[in-house]
Motif scaffolding. Structure first.
Motif, mmCIF file in Angstrom:
data_model
loop_
_atom_site.group_PDB
_atom_site.id
_atom_site.type_symbol
_atom_site.label_atom_id
_atom_site.label_comp_id
_atom_site.label_asym_id
_atom_site.label_seq_id
_atom_site.Cartn_x
_atom_site.Cartn_y
_atom_site.Cartn_z
ATOM 1 N N ARG A 14 14.042 12.526 9.616
ATOM 2 C CA ARG A 14 15.353 13.105 9.298
ATOM 3 C C ARG A 14 16.427 12.051 9.065
ATOM 4 N NH1 ARG A 14 15.840 18.439 13.317
ATOM 5 N NH2 ARG A 14 13.987 19.501 12.509
ATOM 6 N N THR A 15 16.414 10.996 9.852
ATOM 7 C CA THR A 15 17.455 9.975 9.720
ATOM 8 C C THR A 15 16.990 8.862 8.801
ATOM 9 O OG1 THR A 15 16.652 8.651 11.591
ATOM 10 C CG2 THR A 15 18.164 10.474 12.085
ATOM 11 N N GLN A 16 17.927 8.046 8.353
ATOM 12 C CA GLN A 16 17.606 6.904 7.518
ATOM 13 C C GLN A 16 16.656 5.950 8.238
ATOM 14 O OE1 GLN A 16 18.370 6.594 4.438
ATOM 15 N NE2 GLN A 16 17.900 4.446 3.976
ATOM 16 N N GLN A 17 16.869 5.760 9.529
ATOM 17 C CA GLN A 17 16.024 4.857 10.296
ATOM 18 C C GLN A 17 14.582 5.375 10.371
ATOM 19 O OE1 GLN A 17 19.020 5.964 11.276
ATOM 20 N NE2 GLN A 17 20.215 4.048 11.073
ATOM 21 N N GLU A 18 14.425 6.678 10.546
ATOM 22 C CA GLU A 18 13.079 7.258 10.612
ATOM 23 C C GLU A 18 12.358 7.124 9.274
ATOM 24 O OE1 GLU A 18 13.809 11.237 11.932
ATOM 25 O OE2 GLU A 18 13.736 10.710 14.054
ATOM 26 N N TRP A 19 13.081 7.334 8.183
ATOM 27 C CA TRP A 19 12.473 7.183 6.865
ATOM 28 C C TRP A 19 12.069 5.734 6.610
ATOM 29 C CZ3 TRP A 19 10.106 10.454 4.080
ATOM 30 C CH2 TRP A 19 10.502 11.788 4.027
ATOM 31 N N GLU A 20 12.917 4.800 6.998
ATOM 32 C CA GLU A 20 12.599 3.387 6.794
ATOM 33 C C GLU A 20 11.394 2.960 7.640
ATOM 34 O OE1 GLU A 20 16.219 1.353 7.634
ATOM 35 O OE2 GLU A 20 17.155 1.869 5.696
ATOM 36 N N ALA A 21 11.286 3.514 8.833
ATOM 37 C CA ALA A 21 10.129 3.216 9.678
ATOM 38 C C ALA A 21 8.849 3.770 9.051
ATOM 39 C CB ALA A 21 10.338 3.805 11.079
ATOM 40 N N GLU A 22 8.941 4.977 8.499
ATOM 41 C CA GLU A 22 7.780 5.582 7.836
ATOM 42 C C GLU A 22 7.386 4.774 6.605
ATOM 43 O OE1 GLU A 22 4.845 8.573 7.926
ATOM 44 O OE2 GLU A 22 6.493 8.226 9.341
ATOM 45 N N PHE A 23 8.390 4.305 5.868
ATOM 46 C CA PHE A 23 8.145 3.512 4.661
ATOM 47 C C PHE A 23 7.490 2.169 5.030
ATOM 48 C CE2 PHE A 23 10.230 1.522 0.661
ATOM 49 C CZ PHE A 23 9.073 1.737 -0.066
ATOM 50 N N ARG A 24 7.922 1.574 6.121
ATOM 51 C CA ARG A 24 7.331 0.298 6.551
ATOM 52 C C ARG A 24 5.856 0.464 6.907
ATOM 53 N NH1 ARG A 24 12.453 -0.555 8.969
ATOM 54 N NH2 ARG A 24 11.722 0.323 10.954
ATOM 55 N N LYS A 25 5.502 1.604 7.480
ATOM 56 C CA LYS A 25 4.084 1.858 7.779
ATOM 57 C C LYS A 25 3.271 1.927 6.483
ATOM 58 C CE LYS A 25 4.553 5.547 10.450
ATOM 59 N NZ LYS A 25 4.138 6.678 11.330
ATOM 60 N N TYR A 26 3.815 2.613 5.477
ATOM 61 C CA TYR A 26 3.132 2.728 4.179
ATOM 62 C C TYR A 26 2.966 1.365 3.523
ATOM 63 C CZ TYR A 26 2.443 4.025 -0.739
ATOM 64 O OH TYR A 26 1.971 4.137 -2.025
ATOM 65 N N GLN A 27 3.928 0.479 3.709
ATOM 66 C CA GLN A 27 3.895 -0.833 3.072
ATOM 67 C C GLN A 27 2.783 -1.731 3.612
ATOM 68 O OE1 GLN A 27 7.921 -2.055 3.861
ATOM 69 N NE2 GLN A 27 8.727 -1.183 1.960
ATOM 70 N N GLN A 28 2.153 -1.350 4.712
ATOM 71 C CA GLN A 28 1.069 -2.151 5.280
ATOM 72 C C GLN A 28 -0.274 -1.878 4.608
ATOM 73 O OE1 GLN A 28 2.106 -4.429 7.556
ATOM 74 N NE2 GLN A 28 4.103 -3.486 7.094
ATOM 75 N N PHE A 29 -0.318 -0.885 3.713
ATOM 76 C CA PHE A 29 -1.596 -0.456 3.157
ATOM 77 C C PHE A 29 -1.763 -0.894 1.700
ATOM 78 C CE2 PHE A 29 -0.928 2.258 6.792
ATOM 79 C CZ PHE A 29 -2.191 2.322 7.356
ATOM 80 N N PRO A 30 -3.035 -0.987 1.232
ATOM 81 C CA PRO A 30 -3.312 -1.514 -0.111
ATOM 82 C C PRO A 30 -2.630 -0.755 -1.242
ATOM 83 C CG PRO A 30 -5.328 -1.390 1.177
ATOM 84 C CD PRO A 30 -4.273 -0.712 1.988
ATOM 85 N N GLU A 31 -2.446 0.556 -1.087
ATOM 86 C CA GLU A 31 -1.839 1.332 -2.170
ATOM 87 C C GLU A 31 -0.449 0.801 -2.507
ATOM 88 O OE1 GLU A 31 -0.200 5.760 -2.446
ATOM 89 O OE2 GLU A 31 -2.399 5.700 -2.466
ATOM 90 N N PHE A 32 0.313 0.433 -1.484
ATOM 91 C CA PHE A 32 1.637 -0.147 -1.737
ATOM 92 C C PHE A 32 1.517 -1.590 -2.234
ATOM 93 C CE2 PHE A 32 5.275 -2.705 -0.459
ATOM 94 C CZ PHE A 32 6.324 -1.997 -1.029
ATOM 95 N N LYS A 33 0.709 -2.392 -1.572
ATOM 96 C CA LYS A 33 0.613 -3.816 -1.892
ATOM 97 C C LYS A 33 0.119 -4.066 -3.313
ATOM 98 C CE LYS A 33 -0.385 -5.138 2.909
ATOM 99 N NZ LYS A 33 -1.421 -5.709 3.821
ATOM 100 N N ILE A 34 -0.823 -3.252 -3.784
ATOM 101 C CA ILE A 34 -1.460 -3.495 -5.086
ATOM 102 C C ILE A 34 -0.879 -2.615 -6.180
ATOM 103 C CG2 ILE A 34 -3.657 -3.427 -6.331
ATOM 104 C CD1 ILE A 34 -5.036 -4.008 -3.643
ATOM 105 N N LEU A 35 -0.641 -1.346 -5.849
ATOM 106 C CA LEU A 35 -0.292 -0.380 -6.887
ATOM 107 C C LEU A 35 1.196 -0.062 -6.939
ATOM 108 C CD1 LEU A 35 -1.760 1.349 -9.041
ATOM 109 C CD2 LEU A 35 -1.893 3.181 -7.348
ATOM 110 N N ASN A 36 1.833 0.074 -5.771
ATOM 111 C CA ASN A 36 3.215 0.564 -5.722
ATOM 112 C C ASN A 36 4.167 -0.440 -5.068
ATOM 113 O OD1 ASN A 36 2.423 3.029 -6.884
ATOM 114 N ND2 ASN A 36 1.945 3.908 -4.884
ATOM 115 N N HIS A 37 3.954 -1.737 -5.315
ATOM 116 C CA HIS A 37 4.737 -2.758 -4.615
ATOM 117 C C HIS A 37 6.227 -2.728 -4.946
ATOM 118 C CE1 HIS A 37 4.673 -5.057 -8.382
ATOM 119 N NE2 HIS A 37 3.410 -4.677 -8.460
ATOM 120 N N ASP A 38 6.582 -2.103 -6.070
ATOM 121 C CA ASP A 38 7.998 -2.023 -6.439
ATOM 122 C C ASP A 38 8.600 -0.640 -6.154
ATOM 123 O OD1 ASP A 38 6.491 -0.741 -8.319
ATOM 124 O OD2 ASP A 38 7.584 -1.527 -10.063
ATOM 125 N N MET A 39 7.898 0.166 -5.354
ATOM 126 C CA MET A 39 8.363 1.521 -5.048
ATOM 127 C C MET A 39 9.623 1.476 -4.190
ATOM 128 S SD MET A 39 6.328 4.589 -3.063
ATOM 129 C CE MET A 39 5.404 5.138 -4.498
#
Length: 312
Positions: A14-39
């Motif tokens: 709900r909060t900006q901090q919660e969304w940023e924490a969720e986004f940081r978790k996603y950034q640890q995975f290959p889909e972000f690193k290889i495919l969506n690094h500029d998301m």
């Protein structure tokens, strides 16, 4: 969504901090690193809510099975055979949820030996879709068996052949729909965007490019698309033959409507499939084609229900 919790994940960030924490978790995975690094965070929210909506819908479906089943069971409204059917359906619902997470997990794994883009396993995708189709088919068949009265049809040799023909055609429709999971999982719809030939040839040169040969059936995008074309052509041919054969047999009006509807939906589905291919798989059209496969399977099951034998 890179983790799974039955209850905890029902509450979105709900909060900006919660969304940023969720986004940081996603950034640890290959889909972000290889495919969506500029998301961006806004783009991440879109795909997050797509997955969230799918999971919440799955929970709603599960409750729609389990709660009424428990209520009817407690009231004593279920016969003994129906209790077994209800238990099987509820078990399939739970299995489908677990299989869904098992599929998603495959797209989050590190694959150091692979040069492919991060994606879910086509095997797990096919298993998830196949399980969903089995659950849907069993549910629809149960409903049709309860709601549609059996016809007083004379048991002739021609009717028995028509019944077997309808069963085989339904199995072929199911298999064709299931093969679509491999097409989607490998992006095989983007390999040869021409019809009826695949490029300049009827049979592509790279049909058996992988070794051992069996791998091509499930892992070679060209072979997967070729197989889906063959299965689709075989299915619509079988349905057309079924329609012509049914014209020779006196059938009730409702059964004739089912046969005619099956042919009409099959022709529509072929048109959707060819259009999806030639237009380079636009998402709305691809989704409509996928929905069309479910509609075709539904009508095939309806026809099977119309041709049921009377109990002795």
């Amino acid at each position: 969504m890179v983790d799974w919790h039955l209850v905890k994940e029902m509450k979105p960030p709900r909060t900006q901090q919660e969304w940023e924490a969720e986004f940081r978790k996603y950034q640890q995975f290959p889909e972000f690193k290889i495919l969506n690094h500029d998301m961006t965070l806004t783009e991440f929210k879109f795909i997050w809510y797509m997955e969230y909506s799918h999971r919440m819908w799955g929970r709603v479906v599960g409750l729609a099975y389990i709660l009424p089943a428990a209520y009817f069971w407690r009231k004593g409204w279920l016969s003994r055979p129906m209790k077994g059917c209800v238990l099987a359906l509820c078990g399939l619902v739970c299995f489908q949820g677990l299989l869904g997470w098992y599929m998603v997990k495959s797209g989050l794994e590190e694959k150091p030996d692979s040069y492919d883009i991060p994606r879910v396993s086509q095997y797990r995708l096919a298993a998830h879709l196949g399980s969903a189709l089995v659950l849907y088919s069993a549910s629809l068949w149960t409903g049709l068996s309860l709601l549609l009265p059996r016809h007083q049809l004379p048991e002739t040799r021609q009717l028995a052949r028509l019944r077997r023909f309808a069963h085989g055609t339904t199995a072929l429709v199911f298999l064709t729909a299931l093969s679509g999971a491999f097409v989607a999982g490998l992006d095989a719809g983007l390999v040869y965007n021409s019809f009826p030939k695949m490029g300049e040839r009827w049979i592509p040169d790279d049909l058996l490019a992988f070794s051992p040969t069996l791998r091509n059936i499930f892992e070679n995008p060209s072979t997967v698309q070729f197989d889906h074309r063959i299965l689709g052509t075989a299915a619509v041919t079988a349905i057309a033959a079924l329609y012509l054969f049914s014209r020779k047999i006196p059938l009730p009006r409702r059964t004739r409507t089912a046969v005619a509807s099956l042919l009409a939906v099959a022709c529509t589905q072929v048109g959707l499939g060819i259009s999806t291919l030639l237009l380079y798989v636009p998402t709305p059209l691809a989704a409509t084609h996928q929905a069309g496969s479910l509609a075709l399977l539904s009508v095939a099951l309806w026809l099977m229900a119309e041709l049921r034998r009377l109990p002795k």
